[in-house]
Design an enzyme around this catalytic site. Structure first.
Site, PDB file in Angstrom:
ATOM      1  N   LEU A 137      -9.073 -20.313  55.102  1.00 24.19           N
ATOM      2  CA  LEU A 137      -7.918 -21.109  55.526  1.00 24.19           C
ATOM      3  C   LEU A 137      -7.770 -22.239  54.507  1.00 24.19           C
ATOM      4  CD1 LEU A 137      -8.554 -21.060  59.400  1.00 24.19           C
ATOM      5  CD2 LEU A 137      -7.007 -19.615  58.064  1.00 24.19           C
ATOM      6  N   ASP A 169      -9.998 -10.021  54.617  1.00 32.53           N
ATOM      7  CA  ASP A 169     -10.223 -10.922  53.479  1.00 32.53           C
ATOM      8  C   ASP A 169      -9.011 -11.844  53.302  1.00 32.53           C
ATOM      9  OD1 ASP A 169     -11.963 -11.941  51.596  1.00 32.53           O
ATOM     10  OD2 ASP A 169     -11.200 -10.702  49.968  1.00 32.53           O
ATOM     11  N   GLY A 199      -5.931 -13.149  45.599  1.00 28.51           N
ATOM     12  CA  GLY A 199      -5.963 -13.264  47.055  1.00 28.51           C
ATOM     13  C   GLY A 199      -4.689 -12.838  47.733  1.00 28.51           C
TER      14      GLY A 199
END
Length: 417
Positions: free
Chosen positions: A64, A305, A324
């Site tokens: 986060l 992930d 990401g």
């Protein structure tokens, strides 16, 4: 909150009601009764189309933003996203600023998330500032509530550091997470080394970079003993290495990221940085072996992930963009396009005891902690389906099968809008 979940199909191999459509009565967070046609008797009812219920899902790798990067994602919103995506539990990676490397950092995360329906399980950094040089305050973090220790997406270059960590954590039954990548072999690579990287003129990362590090890490584990988790493996050889280590009796587990089970490096044709992930997307031949490894049990768990990144980190030249993708919202729907329902539920729940907490069965008298979903609906993932603050999803435009309704956990019912 006292509720009756009406006409719910239970998916739980340990429950006597497995695959049966029943009513589930929950009173003060405890499953009081499971039967056909329970009378409401003043209880609120939850009735949803083709409702299925399983043990609560757990995601073993979620990043986060908070603390430090609240523009990417806050704890409150991130946990709400997880809940609406069907996850009762998440393991939070130490990617904040400051990095979670001390007892106070773990305490902050647990205190800030205490009232959320989705339970947060902090992963503490293995080394100070995740720099791989000095071991962090592992024992103190364990006492504060850390469930494991690892440096997110960073390999420990110094084998001595990993050796000492594996030996040290055995005193308090700690779990070491060892991301596998030889940085010297990776070099400046940004995608899988192969036909696609050559065609696009992008520097490649061979599977050898992952496999060589796994070999070293497994040798260390064999020497030291202890428990090791290897996250997000991506190659056929990695699967074989871990299978052999398990056969030798080593206490090793592993996970795979959902995007490595669904997507291949062929999607990189347009240089779309949404597909820039680490480890990189591999060819279809590697993807198929990963799926087989999920089915045969070599791969213990599946993770989204989930890694929210703001537009300034992704809307760059491919070489410069950060690795990401977010993945919570698309997790279940994407997986059902390649895996059977019961396998997905197993891989979404098997990680709980590995990370040191209880996997609640759906039986009378048990604590109510479960996921609500419809496995049959078909839809296409779009920006409107993203509830995260960051929008960097590799699954935009992908066909989905099945959708999470939400969760009941910690006495709270959270449903999708």
């Amino acid at each position: 909150m006292n509720l009756i979940f009406k006409n719910a199909v239970i998916i739980d191999k340990n429950s006597p009601f497995h695959k049966q459509a029943v009513d589930i009565q929950v009173e003060n967070g405890i499953i009081k009764k499971i039967a056909k046609n329970i009378a409401p008797d003043g209880f609120d009812t939850v009735e949803l189309d083709n409702l299925h219920i399983s043990k609560g899902w757990f995601d073993s790798s979620v990043s986060l933003g908070e603390p430090g990067y609240e523009d990417r994602e806050t704890l409150a919103n991130g946990l709400n996203v997880a809940a609406k995506s069907g996850f009762t539990d998440i393991a939070l990676q130490p990617t904040g600023n400051p990095i979670a490397e001390r007892q106070a950092d773990i305490s902050f995360l647990l205190t800030k998330s205490a009232t959320a329906a989705t339970k947060l399980h902090p992963i503490g950094a293995l080394t100070k500032n995740s720099e791989g040089k000095d071991i962090a305050e592992l024992f103190d973090m364990k006492n504060a509530g850390a469930v494991a220790f690892g440096d997110y997406n960073k390999s420990i270059t110094d084998a001595g550091i990993l050796k000492i960590a594996l030996q040290y954590v055995q005193d308090f039954d700690g779990l070491v997470i060892a991301f596998a990548q030889d940085n010297n072999i990776k070099g400046k690579g940004v995608v899988h080394e192969g036909v696609v990287s050559t065609r696009l003129g992008l520097k490649g990362i061979p599977t050898l970079a992952e496999e060589l590090q796994i070999v070293r890490n497994l040798y260390l584990l064999e020497y030291t003993g202890g428990k090791m988790h290897i996250p997000t493996i991506s190659s056929a050889k990695s699967v074989q290495l871990i299978k052999e280590a398990k056969a030798k009796g080593l206490n090793v587990t592993c996970s795979v990221a959902i995007h490595n089970l669904i997507l291949t490096d062929e999607v990189l044709t347009d240089f779309d940085t949404r597909y820039k992930v680490m480890p990189p997307l591999r060819p279809d031949s590697e993807r198929k072996v990963l799926i087989e490894a999920v089915l045969d049990g070599t791969i213990d768990m599946i993770t989204s992930d989930h890694n929210p990144l703001d537009i300034e980190l992704k809307k760059l030249e491919f070489d410069m963009a950060k690795d990401g993708t977010i993945g919570l919202e698309s997790a279940f729907g994407a997986l059902q396009t390649v895996l059977p329902l019961e396998v997905i539920v197993e891989k979404f729940t098997a990680g709980k005891p590995i990370f040191g907490f209880t996997n609640q069965d759906i039986t009378e008298g048990a604590v109510a902690s479960f996921t609500l979903f419809n496995p049959e609906t078909h839809w296409t993932f779009s920006k409107e389906d993203i509830k995260s603050k960051s929008k960097n999803s590799a699954f935009l435009g992908q066909a989905m099968k099945g959708k999470a309704y939400g969760i009941y956990n910690q006495g709270k019912l959270i449903l999708n809008d």
